[in-house]
Design an enzyme around this catalytic site. Structure first.
Site, mmCIF file in Angstrom:
data_model
loop_
_atom_site.group_PDB
_atom_site.id
_atom_site.type_symbol
_atom_site.label_atom_id
_atom_site.label_comp_id
_atom_site.label_asym_id
_atom_site.label_seq_id
_atom_site.Cartn_x
_atom_site.Cartn_y
_atom_site.Cartn_z
ATOM 1 C CG ASP A 1 14.078 3.324 -3.162
ATOM 2 O OD1 ASP A 1 13.275 3.984 -2.462
ATOM 3 O OD2 ASP A 1 14.044 3.325 -4.398
ATOM 4 C CG HIS B 1 1.753 5.585 6.702
ATOM 5 N ND1 HIS B 1 2.962 6.026 7.201
ATOM 6 C CD2 HIS B 1 1.990 4.360 6.172
ATOM 7 C CE1 HIS B 1 3.891 5.111 6.972
ATOM 8 N NE2 HIS B 1 3.324 4.087 6.363
ATOM 9 C CD GLU C 1 6.561 2.970 6.312
ATOM 10 O OE1 GLU C 1 5.741 2.319 6.977
ATOM 11 O OE2 GLU C 1 6.276 3.486 5.217
ATOM 12 N N GLY D 1 0.831 -1.188 0.000
ATOM 13 C CA GLY D 1 0.000 0.000 0.000
ATOM 14 C C GLY D 1 0.865 1.236 0.000
ATOM 15 C CE1 TYR E 1 6.856 -0.471 6.311
ATOM 16 C CE2 TYR E 1 9.183 -0.349 5.769
ATOM 17 C CZ TYR E 1 7.873 -0.143 5.421
ATOM 18 O OH TYR E 1 7.558 0.387 4.192
ATOM 19 C CD GLU F 1 2.772 6.143 3.312
ATOM 20 O OE1 GLU F 1 3.896 6.589 3.596
ATOM 21 O OE2 GLU F 1 2.602 5.005 2.834
ATOM 22 C CG HIS G 1 1.244 -0.156 7.720
ATOM 23 N ND1 HIS G 1 2.216 -0.415 8.664
ATOM 24 C CD2 HIS G 1 1.849 0.593 6.760
ATOM 25 C CE1 HIS G 1 3.349 0.156 8.295
ATOM 26 N NE2 HIS G 1 3.145 0.776 7.137
ATOM 27 C CD GLU G 2 -0.158 1.509 3.446
ATOM 28 O OE1 GLU G 2 0.265 2.689 3.427
ATOM 29 O OE2 GLU G 2 0.609 0.531 3.422
#
Length: 629
Positions: free
Chosen positions: A402, A328, A347, A298, A410, A300, A324-325
């Site tokens: 990235d 956010h 995260e 997903g 997380y 956000e 989770h999303e």
């Protein structure tokens, strides 16, 4: 590295009501703070202390045949009186002209040298009174945009387009300062083929116009200052179904009924999150289920979460993704990491918040199991990552942002917050977290700010508590501190017993039928990686793993099959790789296959060219290097 300005931890001051293109946008005032070294963004060319973008107004046409975007971006600028230029980020778009939007006077511009992973700086000369500039440009095959043919969609009727801007991909199609610390309001007018519907991560105007050339034009706006990576668009054969008074889902008609059933608890989740973290400040919370090539679970994007269809299991067993999303909306969108070095603030806080929402909606047992699965993933990352990359505040200078997209951000981040909660109690930690979101609403934040808030509002000079929490050790040192809260030992007691029994040749056939997805994942992931052909045959016969529709369980099974060169799973593996593009799934499978030169690599090299057309550039950029393309 070109000149990188120190970025204000809360950026430059925004007025409580700033005038922007298309009307007046209400933006919460921010208080100025001193620039700090930990808020300098090495992934942006911008110099925001001299001149920065405060609003982006897009007027764009999307050409599906050419895979191109053309139009203008009009930027409102906040500048120092002495500033003579503004520096934007760019990575592929081509500028044809820049003018002062008020006077129409042309403004000189020039691209700087290309830098790996960053693109090029675009420097624009400013007139003495320039406060708004208009950039005419085009972007073809932009890295943030994925253009799909009808055959690559669920409905097979119309083409599809979606964007994925995080971390720094929006600079491939939007001329702006692409740094999470430079928050901007935005508006957009987008023109698309008349048969398609456009949606964006902002509120849509009722004003929709049909052009004479077979086009339709939509208008959107976001009156809250957001990090630029959160500007997102999707265009396709889309229909909408409401889920509650402020929630709903967009999807292709073929996907919509199943998606709506899976998401029917969304309104309840929003209400739960508000009780925990404070009011939801974005108006609507809608979602869009994208074609299976979407590279993440997903994304956000405010007012419109982007979702992979792989979460649709038919039994709501994967809807923690929605929690989770949604979380956010507070951690990540409301209070945003100022730089990607502090990605954990987005995260880790969200992963912690997810477990709280899941616990409130689905019960403590479910939450405890998901926490335990997260700790399992964290243990794996701690073993496999370079030691320096196991810090929460990671050094990403000279690297792609990235590189910080790991379970350290997380799961170690969430473990950090669980540790604080365990030591101070929920009765103190919950108000603290809510105050954190209130104090930093619509602002960028840093690790140093978070630690200062913990010390001010929770530690309060208590030397014993300070020593017990090991705050700096958690954030700035590698590994997992000794005060981490372990998983609930009873969360998977039955499953772990079944794993042990499997070593003696016993399969939990009856239990499997009633186990949840999380319990099945624990079982498969806890099995020894070395399994005989006979054992794998028995697992597949007992549980139908090669035919399972739950994508998380399917991935766990295929990972075990690849680790053991299990030939019967090859057709299922190749179909899995060719029908969805979720990075979490495809990347590890290709990496594992490629390491096995004699068995796995031929499979990977056969499968990748077939599957590659559905993968987002974010995925192919890495895998192309793996396969020498």
């Amino acid at each position: 590295m070109t000149r990188i300005a120190l970025l204000l931890a809360s950026a430059l001051t925004l007025s409580a009501c700033q005038t922007v293109a298309g009307g007046t946008a209400t933006a919460p005032a921010t208080s100025p703070v001193l620039a700090t070294a930990d808020a300098a963004d090495p992934h942006s060319f911008a110099r925001p202390l001299e001149a920065r973008v405060i609003h982006v107004d897009l007027d764009l046409a999307f050409d599906f045949a050419a895979k191109a975007v053309t139009g203008t971006a009009t930027l409102d600028i906040d500048r120092q009186p002495t500033a003579r230029e503004i520096v934007l980020d760019s990575d592929g778009y081509q500028v044809s002209a820049v003018t002062d939007a008020a006077t129409g006077a042309p403004l000189a511009f020039a691209y700087g040298a290309e830098q790996a992973a960053l693109g090029r700086p675009l420097t624009i000369q400013l007139g003495a009174g320039t406060r708004k500039i208009r950039i005419a440009y085009s972007a073809r095959d932009a890295e943030a945009l994925q253009w799909l043919t009808p055959e690559q969609t669920a409905g097979k009727r119309q083409p599809f387009l979606f964007s994925q801007g995080q971390a720094i991909l929006n600079r491939s199609w939007i001329p702006t300062q692409d740094s999470p610390g430079i928050r901007q309001t935005w508006s957009a007018k987008v023109t698309v083929p008349v048969a398609l519907t456009a949606v964006m991560s902002g509120l849509r105007s009722d004003e929709v116009t049909v052009g004479t050339g077979g086009t339709r034009t939509y208008r959107f706006h976001m009156d809250k200052p957001v990090a630029p990576y959160l500007i997102a668009i999707a265009v396709g054969d889309l229909k909408f179904q409401p889920l509650g008074s402020r929630t709903g889902v967009w999807a292709e008609p073929a996907t919509l009924p199943a998606a709506a059933r899976e998401l029917e608890d969304t309104e309840k989740m929003v209400e739960t999150a508000e009780r925990l973290f404070g009011p939801y400040r974005w108006g609507r919370y809608d979602m869009i289920v994208l074609p299976p090539s979407f590279p993440f679970g997903g994304m956000e994007n405010p007012t419109l979460t982007f979702l992979t269809p792989t979460f649709i299991a038919g039994d709501k067993s994967l809807v923690s993704l929605i929690a989770h999303e949604l979380a956010h909306s507070w951690s990540g969108n409301l209070a945003t990491n100022a730089t990607w070095a502090d990605f954990w603030l987005n995260e880790g806080t969200t992963t912690y918040a997810t477990s709280r929402i899941v616990e409130a909606v689905y019960g403590k047992r479910v939450a405890d199991q998901q926490i335990a699965l997260g700790i399992d993933s964290l243990d794996g990352e701690l073993k496999n990552l370079p030691t320096a990359d196991t810090r929460l505040a990671i050094d990403l200078r000279g690297r792609s942002p990235d590189d910080g997209l790991t379970d350290i951000a997380y799961e170690k981040g969430a473990a950090f917050l669980r540790m604080i909660e365990a030591n101070v109690g929920r009765e103190r930690f919950d108000p603290f977290l809510r105050k954190w979101f209130d104090d930093h609403a619509f602002q960028p934040v840093t690790s140093a700010q978070f630690l200062a808030a913990v010390r001010r509002d929770l530690v309060r000079g208590d030397a014993a508590l300070e020593q017990k929490l090991q705050l700096d050790r958690w954030v700035y040192q590698p590994g997992l501190p000794t005060n981490a809260v372990p998983a609930n030992a009873q969360a998977f007691a039955e499953v772990d017993a079944a794993v042990r029994a499997h070593a003696a040749g016993t399969l939990p056939t009856a239990a499997w039928a009633r186990w949840t997805t999380d319990e099945r994942l624990r079982f498969l992931n806890r099995l020894p990686r070395e399994q005989s052909r006979a054992r794998l045959d028995a697992l597949d016969r007992a549980f139908g793993l090669d035919r399972v529709g739950n994508m998380e369980v399917k991935y766990a099974w295929l990972s075990l099959a690849v680790a053991n060169r299990y030939d019967p799973a090859i057709p299922s593996l190749e179909a899995f790789l060719a029908t969805q593009g979720r990075r979490k799934f495809v990347r590890p499978l290709y990496l594992a296959l490629n390491k096995d030169a004699s068995w796995g690599r031929p499979i990977a090299r056969r499968a990748y060219p077939v599957a590659r057309p559905i993968y987002h550039p974010l995925v192919t950029g890495e895998l192309d290097k793996l396969f020498g393309r």
